[in-house]
Design a protein around this motif. Structure first.
Motif, PDB file in Angstrom:
ATOM      1  N   GLY A 119       0.835  -1.195   0.000  1.00 54.89           N
ATOM      2  CA  GLY A 119       0.000   0.000   0.000  1.00 54.89           C
ATOM      3  C   GLY A 119       0.864   1.237   0.000  1.00 54.89           C
ATOM      4  N   SER A 120       0.287   2.351   0.352  1.00 57.21           N
ATOM      5  CA  SER A 120       0.992   3.634   0.298  1.00 57.21           C
ATOM      6  C   SER A 120       2.130   3.737   1.310  1.00 57.21           C
ATOM      7  CB  SER A 120      -0.009   4.774   0.532  1.00 57.21           C
ATOM      8  OG  SER A 120      -0.643   4.640   1.807  1.00 57.21           O
ATOM      9  N   ILE A 180      -2.531  -9.385  14.898  1.00 55.01           N
ATOM     10  CA  ILE A 180      -3.373 -10.305  14.118  1.00 55.01           C
ATOM     11  C   ILE A 180      -4.317  -9.461  13.269  1.00 55.01           C
ATOM     12  CG2 ILE A 180      -5.082 -12.158  14.181  1.00 55.01           C
ATOM     13  CD1 ILE A 180      -3.927 -13.020  16.846  1.00 55.01           C
ATOM     14  N   ILE A 181      -4.173  -9.550  11.969  1.00 51.11           N
ATOM     15  CA  ILE A 181      -4.982  -8.740  11.051  1.00 51.11           C
ATOM     16  C   ILE A 181      -5.395  -9.598   9.858  1.00 51.11           C
ATOM     17  CG2 ILE A 181      -3.907  -6.557  11.699  1.00 51.11           C
ATOM     18  CD1 ILE A 181      -2.231  -6.697   9.171  1.00 51.11           C
ATOM     19  N   HIS A 187      -4.769  -3.294   3.966  1.00 52.38           N
ATOM     20  CA  HIS A 187      -5.035  -2.254   2.957  1.00 52.38           C
ATOM     21  C   HIS A 187      -5.484  -0.954   3.608  1.00 52.38           C
ATOM     22  CE1 HIS A 187      -6.464  -0.148  -0.560  1.00 52.38           C
ATOM     23  NE2 HIS A 187      -7.685  -0.103  -0.047  1.00 52.38           N
ATOM     24  N   ALA A 188      -6.372  -1.059   4.599  1.00 55.62           N
ATOM     25  CA  ALA A 188      -6.880   0.131   5.277  1.00 55.62           C
ATOM     26  C   ALA A 188      -5.756   0.907   5.960  1.00 55.62           C
ATOM     27  CB  ALA A 188      -7.939  -0.267   6.299  1.00 55.62           C
ATOM     28  N   ASN A 194      -5.542  -3.535  -2.475  1.00 54.54           N
ATOM     29  CA  ASN A 194      -6.975  -3.372  -2.226  1.00 54.54           C
ATOM     30  C   ASN A 194      -7.740  -4.680  -2.362  1.00 54.54           C
ATOM     31  OD1 ASN A 194      -9.475  -2.327  -1.773  1.00 54.54           O
ATOM     32  ND2 ASN A 194      -9.605  -1.145  -3.656  1.00 54.54           N
ATOM     33  N   HIS A 195      -7.770  -5.443  -1.268  1.00 52.94           N
ATOM     34  CA  HIS A 195      -8.572  -6.667  -1.188  1.00 52.94           C
ATOM     35  C   HIS A 195      -9.456  -6.592   0.054  1.00 52.94           C
ATOM     36  CE1 HIS A 195      -6.688  -9.610  -4.160  1.00 52.94           C
ATOM     37  NE2 HIS A 195      -6.066  -8.465  -4.361  1.00 52.94           N
ATOM     38  N   GLY A 196     -10.589  -7.300   0.025  1.00 49.22           N
ATOM     39  CA  GLY A 196     -11.549  -7.233   1.131  1.00 49.22           C
ATOM     40  C   GLY A 196     -11.531  -8.419   2.065  1.00 49.22           C
ATOM     41  N   ASP A 197     -10.720  -9.456   1.775  1.00 49.44           N
ATOM     42  CA  ASP A 197     -10.742 -10.651   2.625  1.00 49.44           C
ATOM     43  C   ASP A 197     -10.109 -10.350   3.993  1.00 49.44           C
ATOM     44  OD1 ASP A 197      -8.491 -10.336   0.826  1.00 49.44           O
ATOM     45  OD2 ASP A 197      -7.712 -12.249   1.521  1.00 49.44           O
ATOM     46  N   ILE A 198     -10.644 -10.894   5.099  1.00 51.14           N
ATOM     47  CA  ILE A 198     -11.743 -11.849   5.132  1.00 51.14           C
ATOM     48  C   ILE A 198     -13.075 -11.185   5.519  1.00 51.14           C
ATOM     49  CG2 ILE A 198     -10.278 -13.847   5.683  1.00 51.14           C
ATOM     50  CD1 ILE A 198     -12.052 -12.206   8.475  1.00 51.14           C
ATOM     51  N   ALA A 199     -13.112  -9.849   5.390  1.00 52.98           N
ATOM     52  CA  ALA A 199     -14.266  -9.091   5.881  1.00 52.98           C
ATOM     53  C   ALA A 199     -15.546  -9.363   5.095  1.00 52.98           C
ATOM     54  CB  ALA A 199     -13.946  -7.599   5.833  1.00 52.98           C
ATOM     55  N   HIS A 200     -15.425  -9.961   3.912  1.00 53.18           N
ATOM     56  CA  HIS A 200     -16.614 -10.258   3.098  1.00 53.18           C
ATOM     57  C   HIS A 200     -17.220 -11.617   3.425  1.00 53.18           C
ATOM     58  CE1 HIS A 200     -13.543 -12.636   1.247  1.00 53.18           C
ATOM     59  NE2 HIS A 200     -14.402 -13.186   0.403  1.00 53.18           N
ATOM     60  N   TRP A 201     -16.555 -12.397   4.283  1.00 53.72           N
ATOM     61  CA  TRP A 201     -16.973 -13.782   4.501  1.00 53.72           C
ATOM     62  C   TRP A 201     -17.372 -14.059   5.946  1.00 53.72           C
ATOM     63  CZ3 TRP A 201     -13.191 -18.558   3.975  1.00 53.72           C
ATOM     64  CH2 TRP A 201     -13.934 -19.742   4.063  1.00 53.72           C
TER      65      TRP A 201
END
Length: 346
Positions: A119-120, A180-181, A187-188, A194-201
């Protein structure tokens, strides 16, 4: 704990992979969770044994055929050990050939993975052990919770090995980073792509990185009764309720009946006589079996009635009244006022 020095995860180093051949050691700071984003829960899709015995020297199963019997065969040879791809994990979680859920270690724990990108501010690839969990269709609570449980056990094992506080933070690249992340968190924080795992599941089934840290801490504390399960409303869309049932599902039932016009008293989560009577009245209006038990058919009828906002009218009895010498206007007024009566003009 499931894993310890005498019971380690299966080792099947992906020693032919691009990452294994190109990475370097790191100082371990934490553990980062991933999930694949593809509907294939089988470990064989991603993990296969190396081709030569020399490359399998550190593996649990030195015999390649035996390893394939345990892991399963990838007949397309598109696993990460036989395909040039700039990614690699320290471990994978998913289904073995026999359907059981397990962890396979694919690189030494202190080798930097090529997992979360950058990331940045930089990348968690420099310090966080990373594992990938094989996703299914994301709709099976049983698989989701078993995969989550395995992830907790693996993370606890690694935390103990590297003296990691599951509720701790690390100052890294000018950022305070949880030990633990998941990929989404990296990404945040500007430390992953830019991926959303595991927040989408896992949040679909009541789990998150917050619950993961708590569960890992409980396992490390030696709790023998850490039972991880999905909330009741995720395991059964139509829970069977009857007199004597309690809890949030009963409150949902009571609230629905109240919205449909049935008098219940308090919404207290207690399936008592008043709730049972209301259920029986509703079942009668819907031509269902009048037993006071709320199963799938009754739930579906309740949902349908709520959607159409049809409040049931329970008619106790119809009366016939004969009244003499009424004008037409008086008769019409009585008919309007007393809807349960038949007004006859004489």
């Amino acid at each position: 704990m499931k894993y310890n020095q005498s019971n380690t995860p299966i080792v099947c180093f992906q020693s032919q992979s691009t990452c294994y051949r190109g990475t370097k050691p790191m100082v371990v700071k934490g553990v980062l969770w991933h999930s694949t984003g593809a509907n294939n829960p089988n470990l064989s899709r991603y993990v296969q044994p190396s081709d030569t015995l020399a490359l399998r020297a550190q593996d649990t199963y030195k015999d390649r055929d035996e390893a394939l019997r345990i892991i399963g065969v990838n007949k397309y040879s598109n696993d990460l050990n036989h395909k040039e791809r700039s990614m690699g994990m320290n471990a994978w979680i998913g289904k073995l050939a026999n359907g059981t859920i397990a962890t396979i270690q694919t690189m030494p724990w202190n080798w930097a993975p090529w997992g979360c990108g950058a990331g940045s501010r930089g990348s968690c690839n420099d310090g966080w052990i990373q594992f990938e969990t094989c996703e299914d269709s994301l709709s099976d609570p049983a698989y989701a919770i078993q995969a989550y449980q395995e992830s907790v056990e693996l993370t606890a094992y690694l935390c103990k090995m590297f003296n990691i506080d599951p509720h701790g933070y690390v100052d890294f690249k000018g950022v305070k980073v949880p030990t633990i992340i998941d990929h989404a968190t990296s990404h945040a924080l500007g430390l992953g792509n830019n991926h959303g795992d595991i927040a989408h599941w896992y949040p679909k089934f009541g789990k998150s990185m917050a619950t993961a840290r708590d569960d890992v801490a409980a396992v490390l504390a030696g709790a023998s009764n850490v039972i991880i399960s999905a909330p009741s409303n995720t395991t059964d869309t139509y829970p069977t309720l009857r007199r004597g049932s309690t809890g949030e599902d009963v409150k949902k039932l009571q609230n629905t009946l109240l919205q449909l016009g049935y008098a219940l008293g308090a919404i207290d989560g207690q399936f008592g006589p008043a709730t049972e009577s209301a259920v029986k009245l509703f079942q009668g209006t819907q031509k269902l079996t009048i037993d006071g038990i709320v199963g799938k058919n009754t739930w579906m009828a309740l949902e349908a009635a709520l959607k159409t906002k049809e409040t049931p009218i329970v008619v106790a009895k119809t009366y016939t009244a004969t009244i003499r010498d009424l004008t037409n206007e008086q008769a019409q007024e009585l008919k309007t006022k007393y809807t349960n009566c038949e007004i006859k003009e004489q």
